[in-house]
Design an enzyme around this catalytic site. Structure first.
Site, PDB file in Angstrom:
ATOM      1  N   GLY A  57       0.667  -1.211   0.175  1.00 11.13           N
ATOM      2  CA  GLY A  57      -0.036   0.097   0.157  1.00 11.13           C
ATOM      3  C   GLY A  57       1.089   1.296  -0.118  1.00 11.13           C
ATOM      4  CB  THR A  59       1.227   3.790   4.497  1.00 12.81           C
ATOM      5  OG1 THR A  59      -0.129   4.437   4.324  1.00 12.81           O
ATOM      6  CG2 THR A  59       1.677   4.344   5.554  1.00 12.81           C
ATOM      7  CG  ASP A 113       0.684  -4.383   5.665  1.00 11.29           C
ATOM      8  OD1 ASP A 113       0.635  -3.631   4.939  1.00 11.29           O
ATOM      9  OD2 ASP A 113       0.161  -5.773   5.605  1.00 11.29           O
ATOM     10  N   GLY A 127      -7.067  -5.051   3.015  1.00 10.39           N
ATOM     11  CA  GLY A 127      -7.196  -5.529   1.754  1.00 10.39           C
ATOM     12  C   GLY A 127      -7.617  -4.705   0.787  1.00 10.39           C
ATOM     13  N   GLY A 129      -6.128  -2.868  -1.040  1.00  4.88           N
ATOM     14  CA  GLY A 129      -5.411  -3.067  -1.958  1.00  4.88           C
ATOM     15  C   GLY A 129      -5.191  -4.473  -2.584  1.00  4.88           C
ATOM     16  CD  GLU A 135      -1.655  -6.519   3.031  1.00  3.75           C
ATOM     17  OE1 GLU A 135      -1.416  -5.495   2.302  1.00  3.75           O
ATOM     18  OE2 GLU A 135      -3.028  -6.660   3.212  1.00  3.75           O
ATOM     19  CE  LYS A 153      -5.637   4.722   5.240  1.00  3.37           C
ATOM     20  NZ  LYS A 153      -4.302   4.324   5.046  1.00  3.37           N
TER      21      LYS A 153
HETATM   22  O1  LIG Z   1      -4.231  -3.734   3.116  1.00  2.00           O
HETATM   23  C1  LIG Z   1      -3.693  -3.183   2.181  1.00  2.00           C
HETATM   24  C2  LIG Z   1      -3.383  -3.695   1.134  1.00  2.00           C
HETATM   25  O2  LIG Z   1      -4.295  -4.946   0.702  1.00  2.00           O
HETATM   26  C3  LIG Z   1      -3.225  -1.883   2.762  1.00  2.00           C
HETATM   27  O3  LIG Z   1      -2.188  -2.075   3.472  1.00  2.00           O
HETATM   28  C4  LIG Z   1      -4.196  -1.046   2.978  1.00  2.00           C
HETATM   29  O4  LIG Z   1      -5.120  -0.775   1.844  1.00  2.00           O
HETATM   30  C5  LIG Z   1      -3.906   0.593   3.351  1.00  2.00           C
HETATM   31  O5  LIG Z   1      -3.258   1.140   1.977  1.00  2.00           O
HETATM   32  P1  LIG Z   1      -2.809   2.447   1.995  1.00  2.00           P
HETATM   33  O6  LIG Z   1      -1.614   2.740   2.718  1.00  2.00           O
HETATM   34  O7  LIG Z   1      -2.466   2.857   0.809  1.00  2.00           O
HETATM   35  O8  LIG Z   1      -3.840   3.384   2.724  1.00  2.00           O
END
Ligand SMILES: O=C(CO)[C@H](O)[C@H](O)COP(=O)(O)O
Length: 267
Positions: A57, A59, A113, A127, A129, A135, A153
């Protein structure tokens, strides 16, 4: 830096203000927050010799940037990076970082993550992404799991911030599951559609994603029981519910502050 402990709905959390050396740059506040969360967590929990699970993702992209800098300037020596997706693997390779897998390194020290939402009990939805299965596999192989996230979040109850639980399913089971999940659990389900391909999103594992839009404002929902029921359903590979596994969350806010919320139950 200060630390306080307080019970929240039976969960013991320690909140620490943390500082980070994340370089300042001209970027949108949300991007700055992602970067600060990633750097703060990396600075605290990634050390030389670390066997590290690297999430997926936008981040996590900043975490890879942090790892690259540390590896190139010699502050992070002998690290091993196990990616959780095809894209993260590409980022690690492009950054010149040592990439491995769970075949070679079945036990990891740390996994870091992102998340789509983290509630007051440290339960996460992941999820967004579509990388949730790998993961969760990599997270489970790690001794410690840290989440890096921007202020969007941070929620009290799941669903306040993110509307659905992503579920990875085997393609032949997708149509029956679109009917049976809402019948069993309420809410509604959609097969996630690709944007630059005709038809559904296909995961790195060749599967589909069902987004289960659960009913909101249901008090006392037992997410663990829901996870167990879903995981026991034929055709479901994995869900994006991460329960009872988070050691700490690094939330970065629009005012530039970063908080490490430590799950005292795991310490
Ligand atoms: O679970 C994920 C991908 O499957 C990501 O960690 C989640 O979607 C957060 O993504 P981002 O950092 O782009 O907001």
């Amino acid at each position: 830096m200060f630390s306080t402990k307080f019970p929240l709905s039976g969960v013991s959390r320690a909140v620490r203000m943390v500082t980070t050396t994340a370089p300042e740059a001209e970027m949108a506040p949300i991007e700055q927050a992602k970067k600060r969360a990633a750097y703060a967590c990396g600075e605290k929990y990634v050390h030389s010799g670390c066997r590290l699970g690297v999430g997926s993702g936008s981040t996590v992209k900043y975490l890879v940037e942090y790892l690259k800098q540390g590896y190139q300037n010699g502050q992070l020596k002998d690290i091993i990076c196990v990616p959780t997706s095809f894209l993260t693997k590409q980022w690690l390779i492009e950054s010149g970082l040592p990439v491995s897998d769970l075949d070679s390194h079945p036990e990891l020290d740390v996994c870091i993550d992102g998340a789509d939402e983290v509630d007051g009990q440290f339960t996460c939805i992941k999820g967004g992404g579509a990388c949730l299965a790998q993961e969760k596999i990599v997270q489970t192989a790690a001794k410690h799991f840290y989440v890096i996230a921007d202020y969007l979040k941070d929620s009290k109850h799941l669903g306040d911030r993110y509307p659905a639980v992503p579920i990875e399913v085997l393609p032949p089971a997708s149509q029956p599951l679109l009917l049976s999940i809402p019948r069993a659990e309420g809410g509604s389900c959609q097969l996630r559609q690709a944007t630059k391909k005709c038809g559904p999103v296909v995961t790195d594992n060749g599967n589909f994603i069902i987004d289960w839009q659960f009913e909101k404002n249901v008090s006392g929902r037992d997410w663990l029981a829901i996870q167990q029921r879903l995981a026991n359903t034929p055709g479901i590979v994995e869900t994006g519910l991460f329960i009872g596994c988070v050691d700490a969350v690094f939330f970065a806010y629009s005012d530039g502050s970063v908080k490490e919320i430590v799950n005292a139950k795991k310490h």
